[in-house]
Structures are given as structure tokens and as C-alpha cells.
Enzyme design. Structure first.
Site, PDB file in Angstrom:
ATOM      1  CB  CYS A   1      -4.471  -1.433   4.423  1.00 34.05           C
ATOM      2  SG  CYS A   1      -3.525  -1.427   5.982  1.00 34.05           S
TER       3      CYS A   1
ATOM      4  CE  LYS B   1      -7.308   1.647   3.497  1.00 32.68           C
ATOM      5  NZ  LYS B   1      -6.138   2.235   4.217  1.00 32.68           N
TER       6      LYS B   1
ATOM      7  CD  GLU C   1      -2.549   1.249   2.699  1.00 33.57           C
ATOM      8  OE1 GLU C   1      -3.603   1.910   2.744  1.00 33.57           O
ATOM      9  OE2 GLU C   1      -2.106   0.598   3.678  1.00 33.57           O
TER      10      GLU C   1
END
Length: 258
Positions: free
Chosen positions: A144, A110, A44
Site C-alpha cells: 500500500c 510494511k 492488504e
């Protein structure tokens, strides 16, 4: 011919808020890949670290990073995936690019921005999942903090591979280990987590723990070092366990709204 996907997990340190240094660093890491790879995973925000100040870097680096990824994917003849701060239409997103070996690409923003660090105040959350068909596998990329939200990852479309690229710190690494395995088991899919290592400028330490699990939760790869690890995913293995254990057929039916 058996369908298989060879994955390289580049578990590495990241230079803080310095894209040029990270271009050089990750170019060296890609040059060191010693085995055949169909898909190469980078952490990331691999060009900056998990920064909450993308304005310091320059808005042009989103496009420059994508250009770098496309070039490397073509050179390596492999798909390349990782996330970065990307500026578009007046706002930043933590955007993952899945770049194909021919330079074409898909993107995923995300969905779950990390409120504990204020990511929600800096980066616009995404609203759509991404499923990529590649080498005979249906692949679902995530980033994540998405790992903590099983509904978002629920395998309602029979994907084969779920992966997360991350900056997941040491204080909460037990959750990372546990949830990666859980996502594999509940979705009867390969689950891959690619984390970074080292310490960033905020003092957070990242211990790696990159891993690969099969659809029954068996750990195939695990690493705590700054290194590239490899895994071969077998489509036939997934098909066999899904026929023998028809758990996905009993899943709850629902739709997601944003």
C-alpha cells in the site's frame, strides 16, 4: 520453454475485524478461481480490514492466518501473498507473507506505515526489502503506502515483478493509478497493484482499480469490480525491452540506510 508467471488478483470486500468470516469468504474466492494461477494475490490486511486496533482481534490470529495461507497454497498448488496484522516480540507489524506452493514462506513488514491514519503508532515499520525468486522471476512484494516512495522500490537488483497489496481509498485513487504506472516505467518491470473494494467501518470507500502494467507502462489489466482478474507475465518480453531500451543501465547508484 518460455518462462511465464500466471497471476490471479483477488479484488474483494473484507469483513471488518473478523478473521473467521474472512477465512470463509476468501476460501470461497479461492475456490472460484477459474484459470491456472502460479501466484494469487490477496488485499492488504485481508483478514481484518485496515484496522488500527489489532488488540481487539487476538494475537493468535497472526499464526492462524499464516496456517490458513499455507494450507491454501498447498491446496491450490500456487504461491499466495497478502498482508495481515502480526504480533511478535511485544509489537504488531503489518506483515506480508509470500507462501510457496509447498507451504514454505517469506515475509515482508510494511516499511512505510501510514501516518495519516496513525499506523505508525500501532505497527512497527519494517527495515528490509524482500526479493523472492519464483518460477524464473525475481519478485519484489510491497504494501500500500510503500507505493508513494520510489526510492524504496527502485530496481537496483534487476527484479522482474513489483507488486503492492493495498487498502487504498477512493479519495486518493488517482494517485494509486498514476504511481503504479510510474513504478512500472521507471523500474522497467511488471508492476501489479491489488486493492480491495467496498466500504469499511470507518466509512472509507475502496474502489478497486487493481491493475497490471508491463515494463513500458502498458496497462494489461484493470478492474473496479469485486472479482478475480488474471494476467500472464512473460519473462522474454521484459528481457527484450531491457535489451532494446537500456534505461536501467543509466540508473543512479546508491544504497539505502534505515
Amino acid at each position: 520453454m518460455e518462462e511465464k508467471l500466471q497471476v490471479a488478483l483477488v479484488q474483494s470486500e473484507v469483513v471488518w475485524e473478523n478473521p473467521d468470516a474472512n477465512f470463509e469468504h476468501f476460501s470461497q474466492q479461492l475456490d472460484k478461481i477459474s484459470k491456472a494461477a502460479d501466484l494469487i494475490l490477496l488485499p492488504e490486511m485481508f483478514t481484518t480490514g485496515f484496522t488500527m486496533h489489532p488488540e481487539k482481534i487476538g494475537n493468535e490470529y497472526g499464526g492462524l492466518t499464516l496456517d490458513w495461507m499455507r494450507q491454501k497454497a498447498i491446496e491450490k498448488k500456487a504461491a499466495l501473498a497478502g498482508s495481515l496484522p502480526f504480533y511478535e516480540n511485544g509489537s504488531h507489524a503489518n506483515r506480508l507473507f509470500f507462501v510457496l506452493p509447498d507451504g514454505n514462506y517469506y515475509q515482508y513488514d510494511k516499511r512505510h506505515t501510514f501516518t495519516l491514519a496513525g499506523e505508525d503508532k500501532v505497527y512497527k515499520a519494517g527495515a528490509e526489502r524482500l526479493i523472492v525468486s519464483y518460477k524464473g522471476f525475481k519478485i519484489c512484494p510491497m504494501i500500500c503506502y510503500d507505493l508513494r516512495f520510489p526510492v524504496w522500490a527502485r530496481n537496483t537488483v534487476d527484479y522482474d515483478v513489483l507488486f503492492y497489496v493495498a487498502n487504498w481509498p477512493k479519495p486518493r485513487i488517482a494517485a494509486w493509478d498514476t504511481l503504479l504506472k510510474a513504478r512500472a516505467i521507471e523500474n522497467m518491470a511488471y508492476c501489479i497493484g491489488l486493492n480491495r473494494v467496498g466500504t469499511d467501518e470507518t466509512g472509507l470507500e475502496y474502489p478497486g482499480h487493481s491493475a497490471v502494467y508491463d515494463g513500458l507502462g502498458e496497462q494489461l489489466v484493470f478492474s473496479m469490480d469485486a472479482e478475480t482478474r488474471y494476467a500472464t507475465l512473460h519473462k522474454e518480453h521484459l528481457e527484450t525491452i531491457r535489451k532494446q531500451l537500456r534505461f536501467l543501465e543509466d540508473r543512479d547508484q546508491f544504497t539505502l540506510s534505515t
